[in-house]
Design an enzyme around this catalytic site. Sequence first.
Site: not given
Length: 387
Positions: A57, A233
Amino acid sequence: MKRLFQGLTFMQNAALWLLASSCLAPIQATTQSAAVPKHSFIYTNPITRDTAISMRDHFIIKVDNKWYCVGTSELVLTGHNPEVRLLESDDLIHWKQHSFLIDAKKLPLNSPYNGRSRAPEIHFIQNKYWLTVNNGKVTADDPKGMKTHSVWLFSADKVTGSGSLMNGPLMNQYNNDATLFEDEDGQTYLYRSGGGLFQAKIDLKSGKLTTPIQKFLDKKQPGWPEWMVGGIEGPFVIKKEGTYFMFFSTWTRGYEVGLLKSKTPLGPWELVSPEPIFSTRKKGYRPELAKGGGYDHLKFEDTEDSYQDTGRNALFEGPDGQLWSSCHYFMYEKRPYPYSQTFEAWEKTPQMGFEPVYFKDGRFLSKAQPGQNRQLNANRLTARKRS
């Protein structure tokens, strides 16, 4: 006020790009020596190849003449990983650890965010740096910290400075992947995932939401494509030519990036394209999730690249002053020729990657589209020398 945007699109194939005189042009890597323009930027994904700074991420922000990056430290599935690691680079190629913005060793045992930190982001808004951290407390009966996993908001005067907690948890229910967006009128919005995509207005000075959190998109939204059904997401919002664009990730067929658009920051949102704007698809990707989620029947072809996971993107200012996208890269163990089938240690961990993006015909596109730059794959490991 100058806004610094962070990371987007992923590179599906191991593409090599040369940036010179502020223009982007694909080049073919060869084994022969060639003249390189004086002001060039040559890179090969994944950028980092170091288990010591492995993260998921990746979220990059440029400040002055440096780039900084935060991300999800291992362990991410179970156990504690409460730290938030900050990396820095002078050239986007060579990265080193600067510090921990949140250091597990310095937190008291009763700290409410001393559990599992995921997907932190840093946004420069209203002359301050705002750190969002998604954290859940790990306990014996909740080893994944899911019961208390929510959003925590910190602020600091410097991107490297010690932040002070503004508020948290911002919401009581499960939350993840929080991101911030400031509109031209100064209003700030918070978007997040957790069983779908959600949105609300937020007042940063108080650290409180000023409207109820609203779910606006479900992974099984009626009439929406099946490539979303595994999960969605990682929202990231940017405004361009009067339109709001939201990038998001899905892991149904391997990580892919979808793009939404709206005329207002709170929707209604619609897909820009019926297909993802970037895809790294693998039939062998998380088969247990596909079977358990009831979507193992989906038919698709693998993309011809060496990656099984290039996800959780965000936008940042790149080496040419334009928008680029960051994400994490996982190498695929069943790689097609001419990739080596023997994994090195760093290839078993998530590493940083990025790609330029551009705006055309009212939408954002990735420079690395499926099926392009395949000739460059054979030279992936020799295209750029590393010091």
